[in-house]
Every structure is written in structure tokens, then in C-alpha cells.
Design a protein around this motif. Structure first.
Motif, PDB file in Angstrom:
ATOM      1  N   ASP A  24      -7.943   8.312 -25.159  1.00  0.00           N
ATOM      2  CA  ASP A  24      -7.654   8.743 -23.798  1.00  0.00           C
ATOM      3  C   ASP A  24      -8.845   8.505 -22.882  1.00  0.00           C
ATOM      4  OD1 ASP A  24      -6.014  10.330 -21.786  1.00  0.00           O
ATOM      5  OD2 ASP A  24      -7.814  11.567 -21.914  1.00  0.00           O
ATOM      6  N   ALA A  25     -10.058   8.746 -23.381  1.00  0.00           N
ATOM      7  CA  ALA A  25     -11.255   8.509 -22.566  1.00  0.00           C
ATOM      8  C   ALA A  25     -11.410   7.031 -22.236  1.00  0.00           C
ATOM      9  CB  ALA A  25     -12.490   9.033 -23.286  1.00  0.00           C
ATOM     10  N   VAL A  26     -11.094   6.172 -23.195  1.00  0.00           N
ATOM     11  CA  VAL A  26     -11.128   4.726 -22.946  1.00  0.00           C
ATOM     12  C   VAL A  26     -10.106   4.360 -21.886  1.00  0.00           C
ATOM     13  CG1 VAL A  26     -10.694   2.455 -23.958  1.00  0.00           C
ATOM     14  CG2 VAL A  26     -12.011   4.155 -25.241  1.00  0.00           C
ATOM     15  N   ARG A  27      -8.894   4.889 -22.018  1.00  0.00           N
ATOM     16  CA  ARG A  27      -7.847   4.591 -21.032  1.00  0.00           C
ATOM     17  C   ARG A  27      -8.266   5.039 -19.641  1.00  0.00           C
ATOM     18  NH1 ARG A  27      -4.707   7.517 -18.335  1.00  0.00           N
ATOM     19  NH2 ARG A  27      -5.161   9.404 -19.552  1.00  0.00           N
ATOM     20  N   ARG A  28      -8.772   6.269 -19.536  1.00  0.00           N
ATOM     21  CA  ARG A  28      -9.184   6.776 -18.230  1.00  0.00           C
ATOM     22  C   ARG A  28     -10.318   5.936 -17.649  1.00  0.00           C
ATOM     23  NH1 ARG A  28     -11.490  11.762 -18.516  1.00  0.00           N
ATOM     24  NH2 ARG A  28     -11.459  11.971 -20.796  1.00  0.00           N
ATOM     25  N   ALA A  63     -10.240  -1.172 -32.207  1.00  0.00           N
ATOM     26  CA  ALA A  63      -9.164  -0.433 -31.540  1.00  0.00           C
ATOM     27  C   ALA A  63      -9.309  -0.512 -30.022  1.00  0.00           C
ATOM     28  CB  ALA A  63      -9.178   1.027 -31.998  1.00  0.00           C
ATOM     29  N   ILE A  64     -10.532  -0.394 -29.516  1.00  0.00           N
ATOM     30  CA  ILE A  64     -10.762  -0.489 -28.073  1.00  0.00           C
ATOM     31  C   ILE A  64     -10.402  -1.881 -27.572  1.00  0.00           C
ATOM     32  CG2 ILE A  64     -12.551  -0.455 -26.290  1.00  0.00           C
ATOM     33  CD1 ILE A  64     -13.949   1.756 -27.909  1.00  0.00           C
ATOM     34  N   GLU A  69      -7.568  -4.182 -21.531  1.00  0.00           N
ATOM     35  CA  GLU A  69      -7.194  -5.497 -21.020  1.00  0.00           C
ATOM     36  C   GLU A  69      -8.310  -6.172 -20.230  1.00  0.00           C
ATOM     37  OE1 GLU A  69      -3.705  -4.982 -18.681  1.00  0.00           O
ATOM     38  OE2 GLU A  69      -2.418  -4.502 -20.406  1.00  0.00           O
ATOM     39  N   ARG A  70      -9.220  -5.398 -19.652  1.00  0.00           N
ATOM     40  CA  ARG A  70     -10.142  -5.959 -18.680  1.00  0.00           C
ATOM     41  C   ARG A  70     -11.616  -5.723 -18.995  1.00  0.00           C
ATOM     42  NH1 ARG A  70     -12.732  -3.410 -15.021  1.00  0.00           N
ATOM     43  NH2 ARG A  70     -11.473  -1.537 -15.326  1.00  0.00           N
ATOM     44  N   SER A  99     -10.117  -9.036 -28.390  1.00  0.00           N
ATOM     45  CA  SER A  99     -10.265  -8.648 -26.989  1.00  0.00           C
ATOM     46  C   SER A  99     -10.006  -9.787 -26.023  1.00  0.00           C
ATOM     47  CB  SER A  99     -11.681  -8.108 -26.753  1.00  0.00           C
ATOM     48  OG  SER A  99     -12.639  -9.158 -26.795  1.00  0.00           O
ATOM     49  N   GLY A 100      -9.857 -10.997 -26.533  1.00  0.00           N
ATOM     50  CA  GLY A 100      -9.701 -12.134 -25.641  1.00  0.00           C
ATOM     51  C   GLY A 100     -11.005 -12.583 -25.017  1.00  0.00           C
TER      52      GLY A 100
END
Length: 257
Positions: A24-28, A63-64, A69-70, A99-100
Motif C-alpha cells: 500500500d505504501a508503494v502504491r500511495r 514485487a515492487i 508502472e513508472r 520492471s521494464g
């Protein structure tokens, strides 16, 4: 070489009883607009309850990489003595593919003795750890050229530390990003020493990005004038409070107009 000013947040994998708090912290963080998400490579908390919860660095980076995406991502920093360097190169190549092409391979000589002692690694002396880091960097560079499939691009190397004789020499030889803990006066002095190392190895000093911990908006402006373009803020579990990151992002956006 003109670089944009970037804000990175280190989501420390400590004091979180469940991984979903970190997710959740990564998403935020990505939703807020940070430029980079880092974790750290320790097996035990580095502050707070020394026996508190922790999660492992590189499995988390995979996982991250899949979740985001960015943002750029990486360890700040990988403990130089924890892993076979050829394996570490393979891990980094794999996470970068996931991660691309967004991984930054952060690495240092290691400093937290408990990590070494409890997991069976030889802590040694500071000089021995730096000698091992030098050997490891050469092996990582060589292994990257042999991997199949190859990395998506030359994976940037971030080296953390400010030792003037040995660490800064390794920065000159291998690093794309130099992370240090310094005020303006110390940073400028060390940058002059780094410039001498760069001249000795035939490296353009301006190809190395400078990164420091976030000092607050007033001091950050002065550090930008001294050549810093990446700032790291840290947050820890279980709450992963990003309110300070919001302020840093507002400051960043003013720099870019």
C-alpha cells in the motif's frame, strides 16, 4: 549536463507485520508522483525495536517491479557482502526486466554488523569490506555482459558512502549515482575529491548524479545549487506516513515550474 530534480522515498521494510502495508505504501508513493521507490537491505530493523518485523530486500524489489508502472526502484543500498556478485547481477537483470528497465542497482560495503553475524557472513574490517566491494563491482560488470537474455540497458549503479580515498574512487570507476550524507560544505569538499578521482580514471564528473537525504525545502534549494538532483526521504512501518513526502513533492514541482 542538466538533470531534473527527483524525489525518492525509501519504504523501509521494517516494523510492518504484514506485507500488504508495504504494498500500500508503494502504491500511495507512485500515485503521489514520487520519482523513485527504494527499500533497504537489512535483515533486522536499524532503528526502533531491534527485534521487530523485517522483510527481505530483493524479493521485495521483484514485487515492487511488478506492482509499479513508472517509478525507478532499487535498494538503498544492497549490502556488499551478503550475496555472490555474479548472482546479484543476475537478480538485478531479472528485476530490471520485470520492471521494464527501471531498476537502479544500489550497493555499498555494508555497516550493520548484526546482519553479518546472525546470517553467517564475515563482517571483517572496513578496509576488507571495501576491498570486497571493489572486487564485487568488477564481477557484476563482467557478469552483466554474459547474461542471456542481456539486461534491457546498462543498469545504473548507485554507490552509497563518502569515504574519500576508497569509496569515492569506486564511485568514479563504477557509479552512475552517488548517494552520500552531507551538508553543503562537506558535499562540495567531497565533490572536489571525487573530481580528482574522476580525472584519474578518465571519467566525466558530470555523468555522476548526486543524491542526498532530504534536508527540508530551504536547505534542499542550496543543495541543488551544489549539484544535487536526487533526494531520499524515508518512512517506516507500520504506518508508512508519507506526509513529509507530500511537502517535498510540492517543493520539487516548484523547481520545475
Amino acid at each position: 549536463m542538466s538533470r531534473p530534480v527527483l524525489i525518492g522515498v525509501q519504504i523501509q521494510p521494517q516494523h510492518a507485520p504484514r506485507y500488504d502495508l508495504i504494498r500500500d505504501a508503494v502504491r500511495r508513493s507512485e500515485d503521489m508522483g514520487v520519482d523513485a521507490v527504494f527499500n533497504f537491505d537489512h535483515f533486522f530493523p536499524v532503528n526502533g525495536n531491534p527485534d521487530g518485523e523485517t522483510f527481505e530486500c530483493w524479493t521485495m524489489l521483484a514485487a515492487i517491479a511488478e506492482q509499479t508502472e513508472r517509478v525507478r526502484l532499487g535498494a538503498l543500498v544492497t549490502g556488499g557482502g551478503y550475496r555472490n556478485p555474479d548472482l546479484l547481477a543476475d537478480m538485478a537483470r531479472t528485476v530490471d526486466h520485470i520492471s521494464g528497465g527501471r531498476l537502479v542497482l544500489g550497493i555499498g560495503s555494508g555497516w550493520f554488523q548484526r546482519d553479518y553475524d546472525e546470517y553467517g557472513y564475515d563482517f571483517g574490517t572496513p578496509g576488507q569490506r571495501l576491498a570486497q566491494l571493489k572486487e564485487n563491482l568488477a564481477r557484476i560488470e563482467a557478469r552483466m555482459k554474459k547474461l542471456n537474455p542481456p539486461p534491457l540497458r546498462k543498469i545504473p549503479i548507485l554507490i552509497g558512502g563518502g569515504g574519500e580515498k576508497k569509496t569515492l574512487r569506486l564511485v568514479a570507476e563504477y557509479a552512475d549515482v552517488w548517494h552520500t550524507f552531507a551538508n553543503v560544505a562537506v558535499l562540495e569538499r567531497k565533490a572536489k575529491i571525487l573530481a580528482e578521482h574522476c580525472a584519474a580514471v578518465g571519467r566525466d564528473l558530470m555523468t555522476i548524479q548526486r543524491s542526498v537525504d532530504w534536508p527540508g525545502a530551504a536547505d534542499a534549494t542550496t543543495l541543488v545549487e551544489a549539484g544535487v538532483t536526487l533526494f531520499r526521504l524515508s518512512c517506516s512501518g507500520p504506518d508508512y506516513d508519507l506526509s513529509e513526502v507530500e511537502g517535498a513533492l510540492r517543493w520539487r514541482d516548484k523547481q520545475t515550474g
